[in-house]
Design an enzyme around this catalytic site. Sequence first.
Site, mmCIF file in Angstrom:
data_model
loop_
_atom_site.group_PDB
_atom_site.id
_atom_site.type_symbol
_atom_site.label_atom_id
_atom_site.label_comp_id
_atom_site.label_asym_id
_atom_site.label_seq_id
_atom_site.Cartn_x
_atom_site.Cartn_y
_atom_site.Cartn_z
ATOM 1 N N GLN A 99 38.771 54.225 63.266
ATOM 2 C CA GLN A 99 39.241 52.867 63.534
ATOM 3 C C GLN A 99 38.327 52.159 64.518
ATOM 4 O OE1 GLN A 99 42.791 53.342 66.651
ATOM 5 N NE2 GLN A 99 43.004 54.758 64.912
ATOM 6 N N HIS A 101 38.627 48.375 67.169
ATOM 7 C CA HIS A 101 39.509 47.335 67.706
ATOM 8 C C HIS A 101 38.724 46.049 67.903
ATOM 9 C CE1 HIS A 101 42.189 50.662 68.226
ATOM 10 N NE2 HIS A 101 41.412 51.236 69.126
ATOM 11 N N GLU A 136 39.733 50.748 75.593
ATOM 12 C CA GLU A 136 40.508 51.933 75.980
ATOM 13 C C GLU A 136 39.601 53.001 76.566
ATOM 14 O OE1 GLU A 136 41.107 54.493 71.943
ATOM 15 O OE2 GLU A 136 41.971 52.485 71.873
ATOM 16 N N HIS A 260 35.517 54.754 65.929
ATOM 17 C CA HIS A 260 35.815 56.025 66.577
ATOM 18 C C HIS A 260 37.002 56.706 65.898
ATOM 19 C CE1 HIS A 260 38.591 53.161 68.493
ATOM 20 N NE2 HIS A 260 39.390 54.193 68.715
ATOM 21 N N ARG A 279 41.405 49.984 60.460
ATOM 22 C CA ARG A 279 41.176 51.381 60.070
ATOM 23 C C ARG A 279 39.992 51.493 59.127
ATOM 24 N NH1 ARG A 279 46.609 50.624 60.547
ATOM 25 N NH2 ARG A 279 47.616 51.952 62.122
#
Length: 402
Positions: A99, A101, A136, A260, A279
């Site tokens: 996926q 982001h 993240e 990642h 995804r």
Amino acid sequence: MQIYRLKNVIQPYAWGSTTAITQMLGQPNPTHQPQAELWMGTHPKGPSIVVAGDDRVPLQQLIDRQPIDILGQYVVRRFGRALPYLFKVLAAAQPLSIQAHPSKRQAIEGFDRENREGKALDAPDRNYRDDNHKPEIICALTPFWGLNGFRPSAEAVRLLTPVCPHDLDDAFKDLKTNPGQGLRNFFEAMMTIAADKRRAVAQEVLDKARPLVDTSPLYQWMVDLTGAYPADMGVLSPALLNLVCLEPGQAMYLHAGQLHAYLDGVGIELMANSDNVLRGGLTPKHVDVPELLNVVRFEETSIKILDPRPVGPAESGYDCPAEEFSLTVIRPPIGQPYVSHSIRNVEMLLCTAGEGWIKEGGQGVSLTMKKGDSFLIPAGLLSYAIGGSVIVYKAAVPQLNQ
């Protein structure tokens, strides 16, 4: 203001471990159901509950009542009446999806576009469920395997040479002769192989990778991924993406657009409070290839493994550029309690090992602390102390530029 214990939601995703989170919390799991993630925060899919004496109050409700006291003036001014991060324990017994982001701009535009299209927020083919980005950081509690960003093209070519399926021959030639655009073209060709061919193509990859498992762990991962996803082109990803194994205590940061996947292990995950995911394989869920191609950064990624560095007495932190969160770990020496700063934003604590105590100002009522316990520290609390033989991870909002 006081220190609050938290009761948190466990997400039972199918890829989760049946033992890791239950062992951390000291709670039984008699049905042996997967327990994938422990969420600490205000996300509506898994909001934390604040324990205040005999009362149980949703964390967001407490924030709404006392936003500045709980979050701090800077957080309210910058992010509104919202906790800007989501703090997790992630326990992967099976690989998660590949996926990426979106950036903040992409999230705002995508969320607005899908709203104008009338797409329901819970629609399975929705990409943007909010207008926020999702940087993240993942910090290993056990050896933690993952894929993170694209390898150098020459290295990807070398690793793909013995396993590349015939259906991708043309795209592979392009990758060898045109490393820049060729990487994007190869990935697009891989992701758009006809559905009725994918099982046979994945089987070809498996047959070629199996004799090579002793030469590199990435070929073993190809074999394992094909076993879990026998008709998914993501099985080639260990040759395209950097394969990383974090040792306990090590971390890595993931920027917007960085492709990642988390493969195996238990870790602390801290992110901006968003649920936007594009995804790219290893999943039965919706994959929007055109939008994924729009979001992913097709460039070589040099992986920076983050080791904690001292930021104060008994506290070490991880280099992290996000404005929504910072991650540190507290290890008070025996007989020398950790004492917090008096000027802070809202913090969350998770004890991952040992037993000890925490109390306001080092002089208030002492609360016991043990492995699995989590706490909310309001910004309005003057200070607090932690003692005992414990390891405590702390999520906070950085103090920079306040």
